[in-house]
Design a protein around this motif. Structure first.
Motif, mmCIF file in Angstrom:
data_model
loop_
_atom_site.group_PDB
_atom_site.id
_atom_site.type_symbol
_atom_site.label_atom_id
_atom_site.label_comp_id
_atom_site.label_asym_id
_atom_site.label_seq_id
_atom_site.Cartn_x
_atom_site.Cartn_y
_atom_site.Cartn_z
ATOM 1 N N ILE A 97 37.447 33.479 42.613
ATOM 2 C CA ILE A 97 36.179 33.972 42.090
ATOM 3 C C ILE A 97 35.349 32.824 41.536
ATOM 4 O O ILE A 97 35.891 31.837 41.020
ATOM 5 C CB ILE A 97 36.402 35.060 41.014
ATOM 6 N N GLN A 98 34.031 32.989 41.660
ATOM 7 C CA GLN A 98 33.127 31.972 41.123
ATOM 8 C C GLN A 98 32.870 32.237 39.644
ATOM 9 O O GLN A 98 32.640 33.367 39.242
ATOM 10 C CB GLN A 98 31.810 32.004 41.898
ATOM 11 N N CYS A 99 32.886 31.153 38.855
ATOM 12 C CA CYS A 99 32.593 31.263 37.436
ATOM 13 C C CYS A 99 31.490 30.249 37.136
ATOM 14 O O CYS A 99 31.563 29.094 37.564
ATOM 15 C CB CYS A 99 33.811 30.926 36.588
ATOM 16 N N LEU A 157 32.606 26.827 38.840
ATOM 17 C CA LEU A 157 34.044 26.662 39.098
ATOM 18 C C LEU A 157 34.497 27.804 39.988
ATOM 19 O O LEU A 157 34.175 28.966 39.714
ATOM 20 C CB LEU A 157 34.838 26.713 37.798
ATOM 21 N N LEU A 158 35.239 27.476 41.040
ATOM 22 C CA LEU A 158 35.932 28.545 41.760
ATOM 23 C C LEU A 158 37.343 28.537 41.208
ATOM 24 O O LEU A 158 38.012 27.500 41.207
ATOM 25 C CB LEU A 158 35.950 28.283 43.262
ATOM 26 N N LYS A 217 34.947 22.706 42.338
ATOM 27 C CA LYS A 217 34.066 22.473 41.191
ATOM 28 C C LYS A 217 32.765 21.872 41.707
ATOM 29 O O LYS A 217 32.782 20.960 42.537
ATOM 30 C CB LYS A 217 34.748 21.492 40.216
ATOM 31 N N ARG A 218 31.648 22.403 41.243
ATOM 32 C CA ARG A 218 30.347 21.922 41.673
ATOM 33 C C ARG A 218 29.480 21.876 40.423
ATOM 34 O O ARG A 218 29.534 22.772 39.576
ATOM 35 C CB ARG A 218 29.776 22.903 42.699
ATOM 36 N N PHE A 276 30.918 38.793 43.413
ATOM 37 C CA PHE A 276 30.924 38.901 41.960
ATOM 38 C C PHE A 276 31.125 37.522 41.341
ATOM 39 O O PHE A 276 31.742 36.645 41.946
ATOM 40 C CB PHE A 276 32.067 39.819 41.489
ATOM 41 N N GLU A 277 30.611 37.354 40.134
ATOM 42 C CA GLU A 277 30.918 36.111 39.431
ATOM 43 C C GLU A 277 31.111 36.384 37.948
ATOM 44 O O GLU A 277 30.750 37.444 37.442
ATOM 45 C CB GLU A 277 29.837 35.055 39.679
ATOM 46 N N ILE A 278 31.702 35.411 37.286
ATOM 47 C CA ILE A 278 31.937 35.534 35.851
ATOM 48 C C ILE A 278 31.072 34.490 35.146
ATOM 49 O O ILE A 278 31.090 33.306 35.526
ATOM 50 C CB ILE A 278 33.424 35.287 35.491
#
Ligand code: 4AD
Ligand code: MG
Length: 428
Positions: free
Chosen positions: A47-49, A38-39, A29-30, A86-88
């Motif tokens: 995945i990165q969100c 959030l990963l 979390k960053r 990719f990210e969400i």
């Protein structure tokens, strides 16, 4: 929304521009002022969100902690900066189970990670290893089935030793004293008289007092036994098995191997026939290297590693002095000092299998039992196998964790099993 998309599918680019729902655990979390990153991990990937301050997911994202379980939905977009490409962009975030402060942070000792193995199993590294372990076992079964072997289920409670009394675990069995099995071999031998070619994958237990990087007290043992064959055929079967598994893992687990920085080429380059040397040749090689070993002495870990280094790949040492091999080994037909027994060795790990021909002559077997000081009545059932339609036969046993240790370049065999058991470690 009812269906969940595996993260791997998103990373493969299948869902670009779509709204997806994922479920998993918070890996990292960053936060910045207006965005939380959030990963999220599931069993397939990470995945990165991103969560923007004005999104409905913000409140939960602000609260969520490392290793909390979550459901998240949002739109998938390609982003070269995101790990995995990719990210969400999150729309909804539901916390399923809010985690307390997770005890594992970066840079922790191996000892600590073993103390919290129940939590460390969530790490990427352990997830990758466990995935490959599962595939390895699948391919072991696949190999034996293709070869026409029948899978059998041996007992775990036993009344007489297979591999010598020194490493037997005793236990109270009602009012009797029994042991935990060290090897299914003697039982597999009984089963060849009807099924001819049998194998099993089962735990074996060894009261190993030594603390080494390759000894467990509970390990998984692939064992096979076959009627009407000798040591040569058994070595062929072993090398075919190891080659099959290495190739299949190399072909099917590329992603996992790369992530573990394992040497995939090493697996794909495995090729039959493996080199074979006799025990006597091994002793000569060791003497030439300055080892003070005499013919008749067993090879230790250092000796095994030194010879294995020369080969740099799997190879056999066979035809050992009788006195350093088990009572059931068949005596060499031309030299009564030798046993038809073979070990398969690999670099860094040393021995990964022991196998060979079994003594099929009743009188010779009885003599061997006596020489080993074993009580005939304990082995009467085993002697019976030589009384009723005895047949030449051979078999072997392979340590699953040792094979995996070599295949993945693991430092310690403990990494190859979810909950390792050693002399000092039996918790969690
Ligand atoms: O060499 P071992 O003791 O041979 C047998 O048990 C035979 N009865 C097998 C057979 O012919 N069916 O054990 C076989 C293999 C070893 O080569 C090693 O790979 C593994 O089992 N092994 C262990 N692995 C981890 N920890 C230990 N303490 C092990 N002891 C043996
Ligand atoms: Mg052995």
């Amino acid at each position: 929304m009812s269906s969940f998309t595996p993260i791997q599918r998103i990373l493969e680019g299948c869902c670009e521009g779509e709204t997806v729902q994922i479920r998993g655990w918070i890996y990292r979390k960053r936060e910045s002022k207006k965005t939380i990153f959030l990963l999220i991990r599931d069993r397939t990937g990470v995945i990165q969100c991103t969560i923007k301050q004005d999104s409905a997911a913000w409140k939960a994202a602000d609260k969520v902690t490392i290793e909390s379980s979550v459901l998240l939905s949002g739109g998938v977009k390609r982003d070269e900066r995101a790990p995995g490409g990719f990210e969400i962009t999150a729309e909804q975030l539901t916390i399923v189970g809010l985690a307390e402060t997770f005890p594992i942070t970066e840079y922790q000792s191996e000892e600590f990670l073993r103390d919290v193995r129940h939590l460390w199993l969530r790490s990427r590294r352990m997830t990758l290893i466990m995935n490959i372990r599962s595939e390895l076992l699948r391919f072991v079964h696949e190999f034996f089935r293709k070869q026409g072997f029948i899978e059998v289920s041996p007992p775990m409670f036993i009344s007489s030793a297979c591999e010598g009394g020194a490493t037997l675990f005793g236990l109270k069995y009602f009012d009797k004293d029994l042991y935990l099995t060290q090897s299914a071999q003697l039982y597999l031998e009984a089963l060849i008289y009807s099924l001819e070619k049998v194998y099993c994958v089962a735990p074996s237990f060894r009261a190993e007092k030594s603390r080494t990087v390759r000894h467990l007290t509970e390990y998984w043992h692939v064992e096979a036994e076959q009627a009407f064959v000798g040591m040569e055929e058994m070595m062929k079967l072993e090398e075919d098995l190891v080659t099959y598994v290495c190739h299949k893992i190399g072909e099917n687990c590329r992603k996992e191997l790369d992530a573990l920085k394992a040497d995939r080429d090493k697996l794909l380059e495995v090729k039959t026939p493996f080199p074979r040397i006799t025990y006597s040749e091994a002793i000569e090689r060791l003497k030439a290297k300055g080892f003070k070993i005499k013919w008749g002495e067993d090879l230790g870990y250092d000796e095994e590693k030194a010879i294995a280094e020369e080969f740099g790949k799997p190879f056999f040492i066979h035809t050992y002095p009788k006195q350093i091999k088990a009572f059931y080994c068949k005596t060499h037909p031309e030299n009564p000092e030798l046993a038809l027994s073979a070990d398969l060795l690999v670099p860094r790990v040393g021995e990964i299998t022991t196998g060979g021909a079994r003594e099929d002559d009743k009188e010779k077997l009885i003599k061997r039992l006596e020489e080993f000081g074993l009580r005939r009545e304990d082995y009467q059932w085993y002697i019976d196998l030589r009384r009723y339609g005895t047949v030449p036969h051979a078999g072997f046993g392979l340590g699953v964790e040792r094979l995996l240790m070599w295949m993945l370049d693991l430092e310690n065999v403990m990494e190859a099993i979810p909950f390792p058991r050693t002399i000092r470690r039996f918790h969690p």
